[in-house]
Design a protein around this motif. Structure first.
Motif, PDB file in Angstrom:
ATOM      1  N   HIS A   1       0.830  -1.208   0.000  1.00  0.00           N
ATOM      2  CA  HIS A   1       0.000   0.000   0.000  1.00  0.00           C
ATOM      3  C   HIS A   1       0.865   1.258   0.000  1.00  0.00           C
ATOM      4  O   HIS A   1       0.590   2.219  -0.732  1.00  0.00           O
ATOM      5  CB  HIS A   1      -0.933   0.014   1.205  1.00  0.00           C
ATOM      6  CG  HIS A   1      -1.778   1.260   1.288  1.00  0.00           C
ATOM      7  ND1 HIS A   1      -2.836   1.497   0.433  1.00  0.00           N
ATOM      8  CD2 HIS A   1      -1.695   2.352   2.107  1.00  0.00           C
ATOM      9  CE1 HIS A   1      -3.378   2.672   0.720  1.00  0.00           C
ATOM     10  NE2 HIS A   1      -2.707   3.204   1.727  1.00  0.00           N
ATOM     11  N   GLY A   2       1.903   1.261   0.829  1.00  0.00           N
ATOM     12  CA  GLY A   2       2.778   2.428   0.864  1.00  0.00           C
ATOM     13  C   GLY A   2       3.452   2.680  -0.464  1.00  0.00           C
ATOM     14  O   GLY A   2       3.600   3.827  -0.901  1.00  0.00           O
ATOM     15  N   TYR A   3       3.852   1.600  -1.134  1.00  0.00           N
ATOM     16  CA  TYR A   3       4.500   1.761  -2.423  1.00  0.00           C
ATOM     17  C   TYR A   3       3.507   2.213  -3.488  1.00  0.00           C
ATOM     18  O   TYR A   3       3.853   2.995  -4.374  1.00  0.00           O
ATOM     19  CB  TYR A   3       5.162   0.461  -2.861  1.00  0.00           C
ATOM     20  CG  TYR A   3       6.004   0.609  -4.098  1.00  0.00           C
ATOM     21  CD1 TYR A   3       7.067   1.515  -4.134  1.00  0.00           C
ATOM     22  CD2 TYR A   3       5.732  -0.133  -5.242  1.00  0.00           C
ATOM     23  CE1 TYR A   3       7.836   1.669  -5.278  1.00  0.00           C
ATOM     24  CE2 TYR A   3       6.503   0.013  -6.393  1.00  0.00           C
ATOM     25  CZ  TYR A   3       7.555   0.912  -6.405  1.00  0.00           C
ATOM     26  OH  TYR A   3       8.310   1.069  -7.540  1.00  0.00           O
ATOM     27  N   LEU A   4       2.258   1.753  -3.384  1.00  0.00           N
ATOM     28  CA  LEU A   4       1.223   2.212  -4.317  1.00  0.00           C
ATOM     29  C   LEU A   4       1.034   3.710  -4.197  1.00  0.00           C
ATOM     30  O   LEU A   4       0.896   4.412  -5.215  1.00  0.00           O
ATOM     31  CB  LEU A   4      -0.092   1.481  -4.043  1.00  0.00           C
ATOM     32  CG  LEU A   4      -1.300   1.937  -4.869  1.00  0.00           C
ATOM     33  CD1 LEU A   4      -1.078   1.664  -6.354  1.00  0.00           C
ATOM     34  CD2 LEU A   4      -2.577   1.230  -4.386  1.00  0.00           C
ATOM     35  N   GLN A   5       1.037   4.219  -2.973  1.00  0.00           N
ATOM     36  CA  GLN A   5       0.885   5.661  -2.767  1.00  0.00           C
ATOM     37  C   GLN A   5       2.039   6.423  -3.401  1.00  0.00           C
ATOM     38  O   GLN A   5       1.848   7.518  -3.942  1.00  0.00           O
ATOM     39  CB  GLN A   5       0.823   5.972  -1.267  1.00  0.00           C
ATOM     40  CG  GLN A   5      -0.401   5.423  -0.549  1.00  0.00           C
ATOM     41  CD  GLN A   5      -1.684   6.069  -1.059  1.00  0.00           C
ATOM     42  OE1 GLN A   5      -2.528   5.425  -1.683  1.00  0.00           O
ATOM     43  NE2 GLN A   5      -1.830   7.361  -0.819  1.00  0.00           N
ATOM     44  N   TYR A   6       3.229   5.850  -3.336  1.00  0.00           N
ATOM     45  CA  TYR A   6       4.393   6.508  -3.923  1.00  0.00           C
ATOM     46  C   TYR A   6       4.380   6.388  -5.453  1.00  0.00           C
ATOM     47  O   TYR A   6       4.684   7.342  -6.174  1.00  0.00           O
ATOM     48  CB  TYR A   6       5.674   5.883  -3.361  1.00  0.00           C
ATOM     49  CG  TYR A   6       6.937   6.444  -3.987  1.00  0.00           C
ATOM     50  CD1 TYR A   6       7.533   7.575  -3.459  1.00  0.00           C
ATOM     51  CD2 TYR A   6       7.512   5.843  -5.115  1.00  0.00           C
ATOM     52  CE1 TYR A   6       8.686   8.114  -4.037  1.00  0.00           C
ATOM     53  CE2 TYR A   6       8.655   6.372  -5.695  1.00  0.00           C
ATOM     54  CZ  TYR A   6       9.243   7.504  -5.156  1.00  0.00           C
ATOM     55  OH  TYR A   6      10.372   8.031  -5.735  1.00  0.00           O
ATOM     56  N   LEU A   7       4.037   5.213  -5.952  1.00  0.00           N
ATOM     57  CA  LEU A   7       4.193   4.904  -7.372  1.00  0.00           C
ATOM     58  C   LEU A   7       3.153   5.570  -8.256  1.00  0.00           C
ATOM     59  O   LEU A   7       3.471   5.998  -9.375  1.00  0.00           O
ATOM     60  CB  LEU A   7       4.137   3.386  -7.561  1.00  0.00           C
ATOM     61  CG  LEU A   7       4.248   2.857  -9.002  1.00  0.00           C
ATOM     62  CD1 LEU A   7       5.646   3.142  -9.565  1.00  0.00           C
ATOM     63  CD2 LEU A   7       3.950   1.361  -9.044  1.00  0.00           C
ATOM     64  N   MET A   8       1.920   5.658  -7.803  1.00  0.00           N
ATOM     65  CA  MET A   8       0.814   6.005  -8.693  1.00  0.00           C
ATOM     66  C   MET A   8       0.963   7.366  -9.378  1.00  0.00           C
ATOM     67  O   MET A   8       0.695   7.492 -10.586  1.00  0.00           O
ATOM     68  CB  MET A   8      -0.498   5.945  -7.914  1.00  0.00           C
ATOM     69  CG  MET A   8      -1.709   5.647  -8.793  1.00  0.00           C
ATOM     70  SD  MET A   8      -1.562   4.035  -9.601  1.00  0.00           S
ATOM     71  CE  MET A   8      -1.923   4.470 -11.282  1.00  0.00           C
ATOM     72  N   PRO A   9       1.381   8.429  -8.677  1.00  0.00           N
ATOM     73  CA  PRO A   9       1.588   9.702  -9.400  1.00  0.00           C
ATOM     74  C   PRO A   9       2.612   9.582 -10.514  1.00  0.00           C
ATOM     75  O   PRO A   9       2.457  10.188 -11.574  1.00  0.00           O
ATOM     76  CB  PRO A   9       2.063  10.646  -8.280  1.00  0.00           C
ATOM     77  CG  PRO A   9       1.498  10.065  -7.031  1.00  0.00           C
ATOM     78  CD  PRO A   9       1.566   8.580  -7.223  1.00  0.00           C
ATOM     79  N   GLY A  10       3.659   8.787 -10.277  1.00  0.00           N
ATOM     80  CA  GLY A  10       4.651   8.590 -11.328  1.00  0.00           C
ATOM     81  C   GLY A  10       4.092   7.816 -12.507  1.00  0.00           C
ATOM     82  O   GLY A  10       4.443   8.090 -13.668  1.00  0.00           O
ATOM     83  N   ILE A  11       3.224   6.849 -12.241  1.00  0.00           N
ATOM     84  CA  ILE A  11       2.607   6.086 -13.326  1.00  0.00           C
ATOM     85  C   ILE A  11       1.719   6.995 -14.176  1.00  0.00           C
ATOM     86  O   ILE A  11       1.647   6.843 -15.406  1.00  0.00           O
ATOM     87  CB  ILE A  11       1.789   4.916 -12.753  1.00  0.00           C
ATOM     88  CG1 ILE A  11       2.716   3.866 -12.140  1.00  0.00           C
ATOM     89  CG2 ILE A  11       0.924   4.273 -13.832  1.00  0.00           C
ATOM     90  CD1 ILE A  11       3.602   3.145 -13.140  1.00  0.00           C
ATOM     91  N   MET A  12       1.054   7.955 -13.556  1.00  0.00           N
ATOM     92  CA  MET A  12       0.251   8.912 -14.323  1.00  0.00           C
ATOM     93  C   MET A  12       1.122   9.678 -15.311  1.00  0.00           C
ATOM     94  O   MET A  12       0.746   9.876 -16.474  1.00  0.00           O
ATOM     95  CB  MET A  12      -0.455   9.880 -13.368  1.00  0.00           C
ATOM     96  CG  MET A  12      -1.535   9.253 -12.505  1.00  0.00           C
ATOM     97  SD  MET A  12      -2.161  10.383 -11.214  1.00  0.00           S
ATOM     98  CE  MET A  12      -2.764  11.751 -12.221  1.00  0.00           C
ATOM     99  N   VAL A  13       2.297  10.100 -14.843  1.00  0.00           N
ATOM    100  CA  VAL A  13       3.219  10.830 -15.718  1.00  0.00           C
ATOM    101  C   VAL A  13       3.755   9.905 -16.802  1.00  0.00           C
ATOM    102  O   VAL A  13       3.841  10.283 -17.983  1.00  0.00           O
ATOM    103  CB  VAL A  13       4.366  11.434 -14.888  1.00  0.00           C
ATOM    104  CG1 VAL A  13       5.406  12.097 -15.801  1.00  0.00           C
ATOM    105  CG2 VAL A  13       3.823  12.448 -13.878  1.00  0.00           C
ATOM    106  N   GLN A  14       4.105   8.678 -16.421  1.00  0.00           N
ATOM    107  CA  GLN A  14       4.598   7.719 -17.407  1.00  0.00           C
ATOM    108  C   GLN A  14       3.553   7.431 -18.482  1.00  0.00           C
ATOM    109  O   GLN A  14       3.877   7.332 -19.669  1.00  0.00           O
ATOM    110  CB  GLN A  14       5.010   6.418 -16.725  1.00  0.00           C
ATOM    111  CG  GLN A  14       5.643   5.413 -17.676  1.00  0.00           C
ATOM    112  CD  GLN A  14       5.882   4.060 -17.028  1.00  0.00           C
ATOM    113  OE1 GLN A  14       4.967   3.495 -16.430  1.00  0.00           O
ATOM    114  NE2 GLN A  14       7.101   3.549 -17.138  1.00  0.00           N
TER     115      GLN A  14
END
Length: 274
Positions: free
Chosen positions: A75-88
């Motif tokens: 869950h913590g990694y999802l919170q970190y990763l998701m904004p970057g995935i939007m940019v990707q």
């Protein structure tokens, strides 16, 4: 070779030529070309794979396969990763701009456009506008997917809108870069190869998957000046962190700079080929 509109006597129709360059006419023509490109997407939904499906697959792989090892819990990694995935996702979705323009030239579509009483710039602008709309649609679907798998944000609606607007501006800037590539290369297969060659290092050598502080010294130096890092950090701050968004001015400066440089280059390349 550029087509010239002829009047009833066989002489060049200067009135029609002037109509092609008037601002209201250019806008109308651009929107017509935008609609034409969006209809193609509707008839071929597979064109949304890069904007929607691929980012979802990457999210699932990194969160559920690698998230426990990379971070302290999925869950913590999802919170970190998701904004970057939007940019990707916006970066991936910008690549077909160059390919679409290249295919229009190779298939003779541009020859038909030149025979029509429309502004030449409308073809290029319409392609960019259509792909920007496709990026926006992909962002809405991606956000819904993120919420479905557990991503949460405490940001108010204004900050969420700001984050989406920043990602959309990033995607729009990259469509101009992609347009330059597509108009500079003759072979459609080469356009795809060149597009991934310049995009992948920028995305992976950033704060997309891990904080830049964890990278080796030489790679950290590059990642800290990478414009993608600033866009990701600003998006992450808007969605998941406090009120301060220190990377936002730098990200905006990079994106405006990309548009200022590559939009005129794309127009020049397009006019050279037409």
């Amino acid at each position: 070779m550029t087509a010239t509109l002829l009047g009833p006597t066989g002489a060049p129709d200067r009135a029609a030529e002037r109509t092609r360059t008037r601002s209201p006419a250019v806008l109308r023509h651009s929107l017509a070309i935008t609609r034409r490109n969006l209809v193609q997407v509707r008839n071929d939904p597979a064109q949304l794979v890069d904007a929607v499906v691929m980012p979802m697959v990457i999210t699932l792989v990194f969160v559920y396969l690698l998230g426990g090892a990379i971070s302290h819990g999925q869950h913590g990694y999802l919170q970190y990763l998701m904004p970057g995935i939007m940019v990707q996702a916006a970066g991936f979705a910008a690549q077909p701009t160059g390919l679409g323009l290249n295919l229009d030239f190779s298939k003779g579509v541009m020859d038909r456009f030149r025979a029509l009483p429309i502004a030449r710039s409308a073809v290029l602008t319409g392609r960019v506008l259509a792909d920007t709309c496709r990026i926006l649609l992909g962002q809405f679907v991606l956000i819904a997917f993120a919420l479905a798998i557990g991503f949460r944000t405490d940001a108010d609606p204004l900050r969420v809108i700001g984050a989406v607007a920043l990602v959309l501006l990033y995607g729009a800037a990259l469509t101009w870069v992609s347009a330059v590539v597509g108009l500079s290369v003759r072979n459609p297969q080469t356009v795809q190869s060149v597009g991934f060659l310049w995009m992948m290092p920028l995305q992976f050598a950033s704060s997309l998957f891990v904080p830049t502080a964890t990278l080796p010294g030489w790679l950290r130096t590059f990642a800290q000046v990478n414009p993608v890092t600033h866009v990701i950090n600003a998006t992450r701050s808007l969605l998941t962190e406090g009120a301060a968004v220190p990377d936002l001015p730098i990200a905006l400066a990079w994106l405006v700079g990309l548009i200022v440089v590559f939009a005129p280059l794309a127009v020049w390349q397009y006019r050279r080929r037409t």
